[in-house]
Write a protein that holds these residues in place. Structure first.
Motif, mmCIF file in Angstrom:
data_model
loop_
_atom_site.group_PDB
_atom_site.id
_atom_site.type_symbol
_atom_site.label_atom_id
_atom_site.label_comp_id
_atom_site.label_asym_id
_atom_site.label_seq_id
_atom_site.Cartn_x
_atom_site.Cartn_y
_atom_site.Cartn_z
ATOM 1 N N VAL A 83 0.852 -1.190 0.000
ATOM 2 C CA VAL A 83 0.000 0.000 0.000
ATOM 3 C C VAL A 83 0.890 1.243 0.000
ATOM 4 O O VAL A 83 1.737 1.404 0.869
ATOM 5 N N GLY A 84 0.687 2.104 -0.980
ATOM 6 C CA GLY A 84 1.425 3.358 -1.055
ATOM 7 C C GLY A 84 0.473 4.534 -0.969
ATOM 8 O O GLY A 84 -0.704 4.396 -0.601
ATOM 9 N N ASN A 85 0.972 5.696 -1.321
ATOM 10 C CA ASN A 85 0.218 6.932 -1.178
ATOM 11 C C ASN A 85 -1.134 6.899 -1.882
ATOM 12 O O ASN A 85 -2.159 7.299 -1.322
ATOM 13 N N ILE B 292 -11.631 18.880 -2.600
ATOM 14 C CA ILE B 292 -10.642 17.991 -1.990
ATOM 15 C C ILE B 292 -9.460 18.824 -1.489
ATOM 16 O O ILE B 292 -9.044 19.795 -2.131
ATOM 17 N N VAL B 293 -8.933 18.448 -0.332
ATOM 18 C CA VAL B 293 -7.822 19.160 0.305
ATOM 19 C C VAL B 293 -6.571 18.282 0.279
ATOM 20 O O VAL B 293 -6.643 17.069 0.475
ATOM 21 N N ARG B 294 -5.439 18.921 0.039
ATOM 22 C CA ARG B 294 -4.153 18.232 0.138
ATOM 23 C C ARG B 294 -3.437 18.706 1.390
ATOM 24 O O ARG B 294 -3.394 19.900 1.686
ATOM 25 N N GLU B 295 -2.875 17.751 2.156
ATOM 26 C CA GLU B 295 -2.063 18.077 3.321
ATOM 27 C C GLU B 295 -0.850 17.160 3.335
ATOM 28 O O GLU B 295 -0.689 16.313 2.450
ATOM 29 N N VAL B 296 0.014 17.328 4.305
ATOM 30 C CA VAL B 296 1.210 16.502 4.429
ATOM 31 C C VAL B 296 1.144 15.753 5.750
ATOM 32 O O VAL B 296 0.938 16.362 6.808
ATOM 33 N N ILE B 297 1.291 14.432 5.668
ATOM 34 C CA ILE B 297 1.311 13.584 6.857
ATOM 35 C C ILE B 297 2.588 12.749 6.803
ATOM 36 O O ILE B 297 2.763 11.944 5.887
ATOM 37 N N GLY B 298 3.465 12.969 7.758
ATOM 38 C CA GLY B 298 4.706 12.199 7.781
ATOM 39 C C GLY B 298 5.541 12.369 6.534
ATOM 40 O O GLY B 298 6.066 11.393 5.993
ATOM 41 N N ASP B 299 5.656 13.596 6.031
ATOM 42 C CA ASP B 299 6.439 13.918 4.845
ATOM 43 C C ASP B 299 5.853 13.346 3.552
ATOM 44 O O ASP B 299 6.525 13.335 2.517
ATOM 45 N N ARG B 300 4.631 12.864 3.610
ATOM 46 C CA ARG B 300 3.964 12.345 2.413
ATOM 47 C C ARG B 300 2.678 13.125 2.171
ATOM 48 O O ARG B 300 1.975 13.498 3.118
ATOM 49 N N SER B 301 2.373 13.347 0.908
ATOM 50 C CA SER B 301 1.141 14.054 0.589
ATOM 51 C C SER B 301 -0.066 13.188 0.934
ATOM 52 O O SER B 301 -0.003 11.953 0.862
#
Length: 276
Positions: free
Chosen positions: A173-175, A258-267
């Motif tokens: 499982v990836g981004n 839709i919103v984009r954020e960063v979690i743990g250095d990943r989009s």
């Protein structure tokens, strides 16, 4: 980076082309491609010459070709790796890093623009290569236990999005597919694993399996020329994405942007209304 559906699509294409084929020669054009082979490029090339491909396998994002000496040729595609089945006399690709020639004059090319991918010749450890044994089973393996995996997720105090990317308890499982499974589950990726109910954790894992299955059925997700299958064809799951890569576009369920954020250095992409 190619994720489980893309790697499995490539594995199927390579297996169909070369199972039962005999390797006549191997040429490595960039030493980084075999950087994990401690004895170097020349030994890697010599070791594969004359061997027969007996089958193939995959766990998560790792695939391998089984060989008739009992070892396996492990391939990780990294960020941009491609395996192409070549049956004509085309000019070599500018990012060709390795070429495997077969006795029937067909070739397997390893193309890798960013050179994060690699080939590795390793011993088997039961059903998987030794260097892959530390990776957890993926949702398609009989060894994957949804109930046990849900219980492990419930003990995690990190964000669910980060947990889904941890290959030590669930692989492949990836981004892209983490975001899509979270949207289907109506969960925001910032929720911690220990904040979920067991029912919700099982639902999420079910959606992980669903989205991976649906993507695999259409050859995976291609955004650019960096991912194509073994025949050089793109996957079509990008058309079905609900949130990934759709920041600012309307949610397919409620029309909220839709919103984009960063979690743990990943989009991470999510619907602020649907996902809680």
């Amino acid at each position: 980076m190619p994720e489980l559906p893309e790697v499995e699509t490539v594995r199927r294409g390579v297996d169909a082309a070369f199972r039962g084929g005999r390797i006549s020669a191997v040429e490595v054009y960039n030493p980084r491609t075999v950087r994990r082979h401690a004895t170097g490029v020349a030994d890697f090339q010599r070791s594969l010459a004359g061997l027969e491909v007996t089958g193939s396998g995959r766990r998560g994002k790792f695939m391998w070709l089984g060989l008739d000496d009992g070892r396996a040729l492990v391939c990780h595609l990294g960020m941009s790796g491609q395996l192409h089945v070549v049956t004509d006399g085309r000019e070599a690709h500018k990012h060709l890093r390795g070429r495997m020639r077969f006795s029937d004059d067909r070739e397997l090319w390893f193309i890798d623009q960013r050179t994060f991918g690699y080939w590795d010749l390793v011993d088997m450890d039961g059903a998987v290569p030794a260097t892959v044994a530390h990776i957890a089973p993926d949702v398609f393996e009989t060894a994957f236990d949804p109930g046990l995996s849900a219980d492990r997720l419930l003990r995690r105090r990190i964000e669910v999005k980060k947990a889904l990317l941890d290959q030590t308890w669930i692989s492949g499982v990836g981004n892209i597919y983490a975001d899509e499974a979270l949207w289907r589950s109506r969960l925001r990726g910032r929720r911690t694993g220990d904040s979920l109910t067991r029912r919700k954790a099982l639902e999420l894992l079910g959606h992980v399996g669903d989205v991976l299955t649906e993507s695999l059925a259409v050859g995976g997700t291609s955004f650019d020329e960096l991912y194509v299958d073994a025949r050089g064809e793109a996957g079509y799951f990008a058309r079905e994405l609900a949130v990934y890569g759709r920041a600012g576009q309307p949610c397919k369920r409620c029309a909220t942007p839709i919103v984009r954020e960063v979690i743990g250095d990943r989009s991470a992409h999510y619907c602020p209304k649907c996902q809680r």
